[in-house]
Design a protein around this motif. Structure first.
Motif, PDB file in Angstrom:
ATOM      1  N   THR A 163       0.898  -1.224   0.111  1.00  0.00           N
ATOM      2  CA  THR A 163       0.164   0.156   0.131  1.00  0.00           C
ATOM      3  C   THR A 163       0.910   1.109  -0.096  1.00  0.00           C
ATOM      4  O   THR A 163       0.636   2.217  -0.837  1.00  0.00           O
ATOM      5  CB  THR A 163      -0.958  -0.097   1.048  1.00  0.00           C
ATOM      6  OG1 THR A 163      -1.648  -1.206   1.430  1.00  0.00           O
ATOM      7  CG2 THR A 163      -1.901   1.188   1.169  1.00  0.00           C
ATOM      8  N   GLY A 164       1.934   1.199   0.940  1.00  0.00           N
ATOM      9  CA  GLY A 164       2.767   2.408   0.716  1.00  0.00           C
ATOM     10  C   GLY A 164       3.621   2.376  -0.481  1.00  0.00           C
ATOM     11  O   GLY A 164       3.876   3.834  -1.084  1.00  0.00           O
ATOM     12  N   ALA A 165       3.792   1.478  -1.067  1.00  0.00           N
ATOM     13  CA  ALA A 165       4.319   1.551  -2.535  1.00  0.00           C
ATOM     14  C   ALA A 165       3.506   2.017  -3.540  1.00  0.00           C
ATOM     15  O   ALA A 165       4.007   3.088  -4.434  1.00  0.00           O
ATOM     16  CB  ALA A 165       4.668   0.147  -3.072  1.00  0.00           C
ATOM     17  N   VAL A 166       2.143   1.686  -3.510  1.00  0.00           N
ATOM     18  CA  VAL A 166       1.214   2.483  -4.413  1.00  0.00           C
ATOM     19  C   VAL A 166       1.218   4.192  -4.089  1.00  0.00           C
ATOM     20  O   VAL A 166       1.236   4.972  -5.095  1.00  0.00           O
ATOM     21  CB  VAL A 166      -0.193   1.828  -4.393  1.00  0.00           C
ATOM     22  CG1 VAL A 166      -1.223   2.601  -5.046  1.00  0.00           C
ATOM     23  CG2 VAL A 166       0.036   0.523  -4.643  1.00  0.00           C
ATOM     24  N   ILE A 167       0.965   4.507  -2.800  1.00  0.00           N
ATOM     25  CA  ILE A 167       1.017   5.754  -2.433  1.00  0.00           C
ATOM     26  C   ILE A 167       2.266   6.376  -3.020  1.00  0.00           C
ATOM     27  O   ILE A 167       2.300   7.677  -3.519  1.00  0.00           O
ATOM     28  CB  ILE A 167       0.500   5.927  -0.880  1.00  0.00           C
ATOM     29  CG1 ILE A 167      -0.736   5.404  -0.711  1.00  0.00           C
ATOM     30  CG2 ILE A 167       0.833   7.314  -0.530  1.00  0.00           C
ATOM     31  CD1 ILE A 167      -1.019   5.357   0.824  1.00  0.00           C
ATOM     32  N   GLY A 168       3.424   5.843  -2.435  1.00  0.00           N
ATOM     33  CA  GLY A 168       4.575   6.471  -2.929  1.00  0.00           C
ATOM     34  C   GLY A 168       4.814   6.517  -4.438  1.00  0.00           C
ATOM     35  O   GLY A 168       5.560   7.667  -4.875  1.00  0.00           O
ATOM     36  N   GLY A 169       4.172   5.573  -5.202  1.00  0.00           N
ATOM     37  CA  GLY A 169       4.511   5.767  -6.513  1.00  0.00           C
ATOM     38  C   GLY A 169       3.741   6.880  -7.207  1.00  0.00           C
ATOM     39  O   GLY A 169       4.177   7.484  -8.057  1.00  0.00           O
ATOM     40  N   ALA A 170       2.592   7.066  -6.638  1.00  0.00           N
ATOM     41  CA  ALA A 170       1.558   8.355  -6.939  1.00  0.00           C
ATOM     42  C   ALA A 170       2.368   9.432  -6.716  1.00  0.00           C
ATOM     43  O   ALA A 170       2.417  10.358  -7.477  1.00  0.00           O
ATOM     44  CB  ALA A 170       0.399   8.216  -6.452  1.00  0.00           C
ATOM     45  N   VAL A 171       2.820   9.653  -5.421  1.00  0.00           N
ATOM     46  CA  VAL A 171       3.376  10.945  -5.040  1.00  0.00           C
ATOM     47  C   VAL A 171       4.509  11.300  -5.858  1.00  0.00           C
ATOM     48  O   VAL A 171       4.857  12.343  -6.549  1.00  0.00           O
ATOM     49  CB  VAL A 171       3.713  10.797  -3.383  1.00  0.00           C
ATOM     50  CG1 VAL A 171       4.543  12.168  -3.137  1.00  0.00           C
ATOM     51  CG2 VAL A 171       2.330  10.914  -2.768  1.00  0.00           C
TER      52      VAL A 171
END
Length: 146
Positions: free
Chosen positions: A51-59
């Motif tokens: 989940t953190g990877a998805v949010i980090g990829g977006a940011v």
């Protein structure tokens, strides 16, 4: 390397090549979105898992698009990089785990940032054309002499 990983990398490379040729003029935005998406997904994955990877990829995709774009492209590059980076990371995680998430973040962030910047720039020029160029018109103040 496993057969599945080779297939995933080949698909990602073909997708990246197809998206790059479609938006060749936006190579800076694509590069910024891709690098930002990968960096964000890697950092987010280390801190918060998938989940953190998805949010980090977006940011990261949005930030990379913002850094490499000009004034006319910036809004579209940020939105496109963020959407593409997050979606690419999620799809990559589902198909190939952590490595797939990083590849997906690169492809999605790069393509999204390039496409968003292109659309934003096109809309900006269209707005200029529809309003008419005011730079060549002389305007005088209305003065009242008492």
């Amino acid at each position: 390397m496993s057969n599945k990983l080779i297939q995933m990398v080949a698909i990602a490379a073909l997708t990246a090549a197809a998206s790059m040729s479609a938006v060749a003029g936006d190579l800076n935005n694509a590069l910024g979105g891709a690098v930002g998406g990968v960096a964000g997904a890697a950092l987010g994955g280390a801190v918060g898992g998938s989940t953190g990877a998805v949010i980090g990829g977006a940011v990261g995709g949005g930030a990379g698009g913002a850094v490499t774009s000009n004034r006319r492209e910036r809004t579209g590059a940020i939105i496109g990089g963020a959407l593409g980076g997050g979606a690419g990371t999620a799809a990559g995680n589902a198909m190939g785990g952590r490595t797939g998430g990083l590849v997906g973040a690169a492809v999605g962030g790069g393509a999204g940032s390039a496409l968003g910047g292109n659309i934003s720039r096109s809309n900006s020029y269209a707005d200029d054309y529809s309003r008419g160029s005011r730079s060549g018109k002389r305007r005088h103040k209305h003065r009242h002499y008492d």
